[in-house]
Scaffold this motif. Structure first.
Motif, mmCIF file in Angstrom:
data_model
loop_
_atom_site.group_PDB
_atom_site.id
_atom_site.type_symbol
_atom_site.label_atom_id
_atom_site.label_comp_id
_atom_site.label_asym_id
_atom_site.label_seq_id
_atom_site.Cartn_x
_atom_site.Cartn_y
_atom_site.Cartn_z
ATOM 1 N N PHE A 34 0.797 -1.154 0.010
ATOM 2 C CA PHE A 34 0.023 -0.045 0.011
ATOM 3 C C PHE A 34 0.698 1.203 -0.181
ATOM 4 C CE2 PHE A 34 -2.910 -3.332 1.635
ATOM 5 C CZ PHE A 34 -3.832 -3.249 1.003
ATOM 6 N N PRO A 35 0.373 2.470 -0.396
ATOM 7 C CA PRO A 35 1.116 3.708 -0.314
ATOM 8 C C PRO A 35 1.717 3.944 1.202
ATOM 9 C CG PRO A 35 -0.998 4.143 -1.281
ATOM 10 C CD PRO A 35 -1.050 2.991 -0.711
ATOM 11 N N PRO A 36 2.765 4.902 1.319
ATOM 12 C CA PRO A 36 3.201 5.278 2.576
ATOM 13 C C PRO A 36 1.876 5.497 3.451
ATOM 14 C CG PRO A 36 4.404 6.331 0.799
ATOM 15 C CD PRO A 36 3.365 5.624 0.319
ATOM 16 N N GLY A 37 2.115 5.001 4.642
ATOM 17 C CA GLY A 37 0.955 5.145 5.774
ATOM 18 C C GLY A 37 0.090 3.942 5.851
ATOM 19 N N GLY A 38 0.071 3.048 4.637
ATOM 20 C CA GLY A 38 -0.580 1.844 4.921
ATOM 21 C C GLY A 38 0.062 1.025 6.035
ATOM 22 N N LEU A 39 -1.128 0.286 6.494
ATOM 23 C CA LEU A 39 -0.997 -0.368 7.809
ATOM 24 C C LEU A 39 0.295 -1.551 8.003
ATOM 25 C CD1 LEU A 39 -1.925 -0.154 10.704
ATOM 26 C CD2 LEU A 39 -3.442 -1.851 10.295
ATOM 27 N N TYR A 40 0.305 -2.071 6.718
ATOM 28 C CA TYR A 40 0.981 -3.431 6.552
ATOM 29 C C TYR A 40 2.516 -3.100 5.957
ATOM 30 C CZ TYR A 40 -3.935 -5.278 6.332
ATOM 31 O OH TYR A 40 -5.181 -5.358 6.516
ATOM 32 N N ARG A 41 2.681 -2.031 5.448
ATOM 33 C CA ARG A 41 3.822 -1.520 4.814
ATOM 34 C C ARG A 41 5.026 -1.897 5.694
ATOM 35 N NH1 ARG A 41 4.609 2.001 0.256
ATOM 36 N NH2 ARG A 41 6.646 3.003 0.245
ATOM 37 N N GLU A 42 5.060 -1.018 6.923
ATOM 38 C CA GLU A 42 6.088 -1.176 7.886
ATOM 39 C C GLU A 42 6.627 -2.573 8.449
ATOM 40 O OE1 GLU A 42 3.972 1.179 7.927
ATOM 41 O OE2 GLU A 42 4.769 2.962 7.622
#
Length: 282
Positions: A183-191
């Protein structure tokens, strides 16, 4: 402005062809309906009916006005009917992640709308972090969000099983650096994805960034890369769990609402039942 009462008197006289019959239809005296027609004629500055004709007929000016009069009266009747109908006069604003709006959840919304015709459901789909921010700001009456851990004021919370997925046609081994679908930056699974990859001491790069769960799943299905996703959302896509990474840390699917009674509370309870059933099935 043309008075609808006068327009109704005029159109009824023409339709009836008689002042007497028109007065009977409108439940008024003949003198009253004659006065109303006279007032309308004074307003428009023209004679509207030929009083000597039998039956009474409109003049040329009357013919021009008659169509407008009927349209005005029809619109007035439509407006009055709309105001008497309570449908959609109040609103419940709901924020949900995209994959929460399943067929079962849509049925809950439909059943609620049928029982509460005075209430309009305004549903917005988005990313959980943005939905949380907007709920706290008062933009939503109800919010369903995915988060690492539920807040104390959640009405209910359910575990969301997460897993790494790849295309059903993926190669036996992924290259290093590993392509990721996110997902874009800020998306929950990204980090969480970055942390897991780096914990394996592997390199990575973003091969595809999608703003919706469907777009992300389609990209994974096409073989663009790996992604960390809710297991419950993948059933209809040609993807498989990526065995080397397996199951990820569970997320919490939490439901929040400002009201704890009335129709909103009823809707929250039914939404919670759907969330519970879908998480158990996953």
């Amino acid at each position: 402005m043309l008075d609808p009462r006068l327009l109704r008197a005029f159109s009824t006289i023409v339709d009836a062809g008689s002042f007497t019959l028109a007065a009977d239809r409108l439940h008024m005296t003949q003198s009253t309906i004659s006065q109303q027609l006279a007032r309308l004629e004074e307003t428009v500055g023209s004679m509207l009916v030929d009083r000597a004709a039998r039956p009474v007929e409109p003049t040329l000016a009357g013919e021009r006005l008659l169509g407008y009069a009927r349209r005005i009266l029809a619109l007035q009747q439509e407006a009055e009917a709309a105001l008497r109908d309570p449908a959609g006069t109040t609103s419940i604003r709901i924020g949900v992640p995209e994959d929460i709006v399943s067929a079962a959840m849509a049925k809950v919304f439909n059943d609620f709308a049928q029982r509460h015709r005075g209430t309009q459901l305004d549903v917005t789909a988005g990313l959980s972090r943005d939905l949380t921010r907007r709920y706290r700001a008062g933009d939503f009456d109800i919010a369903v969000v995915k988060e690492p851990e539920a807040e104390p004021d959640s009405r209910a919370t359910f575990p969301e099983t997460m897993a790494w997925f790849e295309s059903a046609d993926a190669p036996a081994r992924w290259p290093n650096p590993i392509p990721l679908v996110t997902f874009p930056p800020g998306g929950l699974y990204r980090e969480a994805m970055f942390e897991r990859i780096e914990g394996e001491e592997l390199r990575w790069y973003i091969a595809f960034s999608g703003s919706s769960l469907h777009n992300v799943l389609v990209a994974v299905e096409a073989g663009l890369g790996l992604s960390l996703l809710p297991r419950s959302a993948t059933a209809s896509y040609r993807v498989r769990q990526y065995a080397p990474f397996g199951i990820g840390p569970a997320m919490a699917v939490s439901i929040y609402s400002w009201e704890s009674a009335g129709p909103v509370s009823e809707l929250v309870e039914r939404m919670g039942a759907v969330l519970a059933a879908s998480r158990m099935a996953a």
